[in-house]
Design an enzyme around this catalytic site. Structure first.
Site, PDB file in Angstrom:
ATOM      1  N   THR A 294     -25.122  30.553  -8.715  1.00 32.38           N
ATOM      2  CA  THR A 294     -24.600  31.896  -9.040  1.00 32.38           C
ATOM      3  C   THR A 294     -25.149  32.959  -8.114  1.00 32.38           C
ATOM      4  O   THR A 294     -25.996  32.697  -7.295  1.00 32.38           O
ATOM      5  CB  THR A 294     -24.929  32.233 -10.497  1.00 32.38           C
ATOM      6  OG1 THR A 294     -26.317  31.971 -10.717  1.00 32.38           O
ATOM      7  CG2 THR A 294     -24.096  31.373 -11.422  1.00 32.38           C
TER       8      THR A 294
ATOM      9  N   ASN B 278     -34.063  27.688  -8.804  1.00 28.08           N
ATOM     10  CA  ASN B 278     -33.210  26.570  -9.196  1.00 28.08           C
ATOM     11  C   ASN B 278     -32.509  26.735 -10.532  1.00 28.08           C
ATOM     12  O   ASN B 278     -31.661  25.934 -10.891  1.00 28.08           O
ATOM     13  CB  ASN B 278     -34.027  25.277  -9.177  1.00 28.08           C
ATOM     14  CG  ASN B 278     -34.336  24.870  -7.752  1.00 28.08           C
ATOM     15  OD1 ASN B 278     -33.419  24.626  -6.970  1.00 28.08           O
ATOM     16  ND2 ASN B 278     -35.606  24.848  -7.395  1.00 28.08           N
TER      17      ASN B 278
ATOM     18  N   GLU C 267     -39.483  25.031  -2.066  1.00 24.88           N
ATOM     19  CA  GLU C 267     -38.936  26.143  -2.836  1.00 24.88           C
ATOM     20  C   GLU C 267     -39.984  26.740  -3.775  1.00 24.88           C
ATOM     21  O   GLU C 267     -40.514  26.067  -4.636  1.00 24.88           O
ATOM     22  CB  GLU C 267     -37.727  25.679  -3.640  1.00 24.88           C
ATOM     23  CG  GLU C 267     -36.543  25.387  -2.738  1.00 24.88           C
ATOM     24  CD  GLU C 267     -35.359  24.881  -3.521  1.00 24.88           C
ATOM     25  OE1 GLU C 267     -34.234  25.182  -3.101  1.00 24.88           O
ATOM     26  OE2 GLU C 267     -35.553  24.189  -4.522  1.00 24.88           O
TER      27      GLU C 267
ATOM     28  N   THR D 184     -30.861  20.167   2.100  1.00 28.71           N
ATOM     29  CA  THR D 184     -31.082  18.820   2.620  1.00 28.71           C
ATOM     30  C   THR D 184     -32.262  18.899   3.556  1.00 28.71           C
ATOM     31  O   THR D 184     -32.654  19.966   3.965  1.00 28.71           O
ATOM     32  CB  THR D 184     -29.824  18.394   3.404  1.00 28.71           C
ATOM     33  OG1 THR D 184     -28.888  17.853   2.498  1.00 28.71           O
ATOM     34  CG2 THR D 184     -30.113  17.384   4.480  1.00 28.71           C
TER      35      THR D 184
ATOM     36  N   LYS E 107     -35.465  21.155   9.156  1.00 22.50           N
ATOM     37  CA  LYS E 107     -35.196  22.107   8.082  1.00 22.50           C
ATOM     38  C   LYS E 107     -35.337  21.382   6.745  1.00 22.50           C
ATOM     39  O   LYS E 107     -35.259  20.154   6.682  1.00 22.50           O
ATOM     40  CB  LYS E 107     -33.796  22.719   8.217  1.00 22.50           C
ATOM     41  CG  LYS E 107     -32.643  21.765   8.089  1.00 22.50           C
ATOM     42  CD  LYS E 107     -32.129  21.530   6.709  1.00 22.50           C
ATOM     43  CE  LYS E 107     -31.920  22.829   5.969  1.00 22.50           C
ATOM     44  NZ  LYS E 107     -31.482  22.551   4.587  1.00 22.50           N
TER      45      LYS E 107
ATOM     46  N   THR F  58     -31.336  26.688   5.652  1.00 21.12           N
ATOM     47  CA  THR F  58     -30.591  27.179   4.482  1.00 21.12           C
ATOM     48  C   THR F  58     -31.537  28.065   3.658  1.00 21.12           C
ATOM     49  O   THR F  58     -31.699  29.231   3.977  1.00 21.12           O
ATOM     50  CB  THR F  58     -30.007  26.020   3.650  1.00 21.12           C
ATOM     51  OG1 THR F  58     -31.038  25.124   3.291  1.00 21.12           O
ATOM     52  CG2 THR F  58     -28.931  25.296   4.435  1.00 21.12           C
TER      53      THR F  58
END
Lengths: 412, 412
Positions: A412, A407, A285, A199, A188, A162
């Site tokens: 959006t 985050n 991230e 996830t 992942k 993702t």
């Protein structure tokens, strides 16, 4: 475990993938669940029913596919896994469950295996129903996409991603009473949770002959020292799942904990888990580096684990690592709030090889050398408590502007 | 408590300070511990020995001043507090302890009170010895700086700040058997920890007649519902301290839990704690808003507290609040990982008055209205578990680029 196991117990298979162990085919393609043209559905199929084991998220809110996979795995056997990305099928109620069962039966039909031998996994947006038209057309096209080459394994690895920036794979071989056994995995995840997209998912394949109970025990044990020792942001997804399948086609004597080669197999298995777990932490991230926290001298391994996880989870430690700031005060403060037995007068802290705290007192150190070390892409924090024999290692990443950016406006 | 208490039980005293309760003088000045010319040492002095109580950090590594203050407080009485900012006197070994005792005896001498009636608090850099020349010259000048006016209270409030952007004060009055009793407080803190500069400190004054045990019990109870329910980054300082002193000069009948006005006094006391705690959360490092999480329907108040704290502590929730993103998935995921009994099918979530999840299923809501609400400077997240009678409220702030900036290079 992990970093402590003897490397010679297993051999790393360069460019090995989940189809390297005998008996497995994999594939992936785009069916329309992701807005881009990236792959969003994939499958792994075994020639024979494989011994299987799994671990799942501890979150109270568990997505529909977890229920279906638990049911399939109740007999300790799987022959296929079907997984989609782009939609987590979580918080979707009864219709979500129906859809997960429909994914399972469609995959069973198309891949020619029994329904109760299929695991289902999903990752992506929460609270939206799956577009079942896309899922069905994707599953229909899956058989043609499956193969035993690196390219097909690559298509599968891409299908489960993702927000990940890179695919995560590992493969080792181990000799078990003269036969070569291969263990591989694909994973992942780039945050412990991204409730709208993501996830942590991991799929492991092996060709070892091993019983379901032994595999389940090993999986749980290896997970505790690897996947459960990483954190990106301390959150836990509703969809986390780790599934292991072993085809038995290597033809070794059945592996049990009494088998003379058990330790070697367990070491290789754990190594694959550790490589995947560290890859997830490094791909956290917004992360710019992998941070490893190694704790020694705890009253027990469990206590050392709790301390290592508190340090790696501290936002202040993570921010300091982003800034390459040798801020040992944040590390000792995290050690002190972990709720574990610690002697406040005997703690040593090192950043790589640079001692910054000895017997809980500051050490004069070369700030430039520390800065240079902390600017590398892998930073190791060593905490020696001098309070017992317990050790643990945890992995995470730095906290960066990009984490906040990613985050702050995820939906959006 | 806190938000639930009847407002009429007490009266907010506008512009009230820690010298509003009868018997207290305060002051502060710059002695050279901070690099800027801002105040860095201050004191509160009571005309008479005051009933006193305190709570301290739970961190294993406790700074030297905490040891000295515990010793002073062993008789349940204090007449003065001396506090410095700029240096935490933490991880400073035996010399640090000597210095904390020296601060206490110098303050006792200069303020004309008994040594065992002086509390000592410090906040600032960890691992460096106090510049005792500066401390001694500061303490010598303290008596002349003390006064009972708002200006002198302001000098004290400034003296305890580090990275704080604003001073934090509150004051209420309560009628106790016909006598007006006043309760006030001043606090500092803008992260739960900043190991090189900072800590949470709070000082409360009152003129009520109250026993030391009753005051200690009330302080602990109020702290559990206020200061212990805020988080900026989940870290806990080595220097946190909350000290309460009550002069008894209001002349009321002694307050005990059986006293008919006990509830009113407790409500006023808790309100002061809550105002200070919320002010700390709102002034969190880099914060742009105060976030309040209210949980109802838990199996117990303790369970609701654990859930509220998990939600307010989630980096993903905090990032979403910064981005004004109505991302309920992050909220429910945090609820689900709190380790508390939750029925996964009965959870409602509201953002202010906007329902986003009902019975654990998504609600179609007005995205523009939600965006407008989340862009205000105070955001309330309400989670109703429909699983019991337990309630709790926790406060925190958003996670922003500035938090990362401030903490990436704190020492430099």
């Amino acid at each position: 475990m992990g970093t402590n196991v003897k490397q010679q117990a297993y051999t790393v298979v360069k460019n090995g993938t989940i189809v390297t162990p005998r008996g497995f085919a994999a594939g992936g393609l785009h069916c329309g669940l992701k807005k881009t043209s990236r792959n969003d559905i994939g499958a792994i199929r075994c020639e024979v029913p494989a011994t299987a084991a799994a671990v799942y998220t501890t979150n109270v809110f568990q997505a529909a596919p977890l229920k279906v996979t638990r049911e399939s795995l109740s007999n300790g056997r799987l022959q296929a896994v079907v997984v989609n990305s782009g939609n987590a099928n979580a918080c979707t109620g009864q219709q979500g469950e129906k859809d997960a069962y429909a994914m399972r039966s469609a995959a069973a039909r198309e891949l020619g295996v029994a329904e109760e031998d299929v695991a289902v996994a999903s990752t992506g947006v929460i609270g939206e129903l799956l577009k079942m038209d896309a899922v069905h057309s994707g599953i229909s096209a899956l058989p043609a996409s499956l193969g035993q080459d690196a390219n097909e394994a690559e298509q599968f690895s891409q299908a489960i991603l993702t927000t990940d920036l890179v695919k995560k794979e590992a493969c080792v071989s181990v000799v078990v009473n003269g036969k070569t056994v291969t263990i591989a995995g694909a994973a992942k995840g780039s945050g412990m949770i991204h409730p709208n997209m993501a996830t942590m998912l991991a799929f492991m394949t092996s060709d070892a002959v091993i019983g379901a109970e032994a595999l389940q025990r090993l999986l749980r044990q290896a997970t505790n020292h690897t996947f459960n020792m990483i954190t990106v942001d301390g959150d836990t997804s509703t969809n986390d799942m780790l599934v292991a399948m072993s085809s038995g086609l290597a033809g070794n004597e059945e592996l049990t904990v009494e088998h003379p080669d058990w330790e070697a197999f367990a070491a290789g298995f754990t190594y694959v888990c550790e490589v995947l777990a560290k890859a997830i932490a490094r791909d956290g991230e917004g992360a710019t580096k992998l941070v490893e926290v190694h704790v020694t001298g705890g009253v027990s391994d469990e206590s050392a684990q709790a301390i290592a996880k508190t340090v790696i989870g501290s936002s202040l430690v993570k921010s300091a690592m982003f800034g390459a700031d040798a801020n040992w005060g944040r590390i000792i403060a995290a050690v002190g709030r972990a709720g574990q037995p610690v002697n406040p007068d005997t703690v040593d802290i090192r950043l790589g090889d640079i001692s910054v705290l000895a017997q809980s007192r500051p050490v004069a150190f070369d700030e430039e050398a520390a800065l240079a070390y902390l600017q590398t892409d892998t930073v190791r924090i060593v905490v020696d408590l001098h309070h017992g024999e317990g050790t643990a290692t945890a992995w995470g990443c730095d906290l960066t502007y990009d984490y906040v950016r990613i985050n702050a406006a995820y939906r959006t």
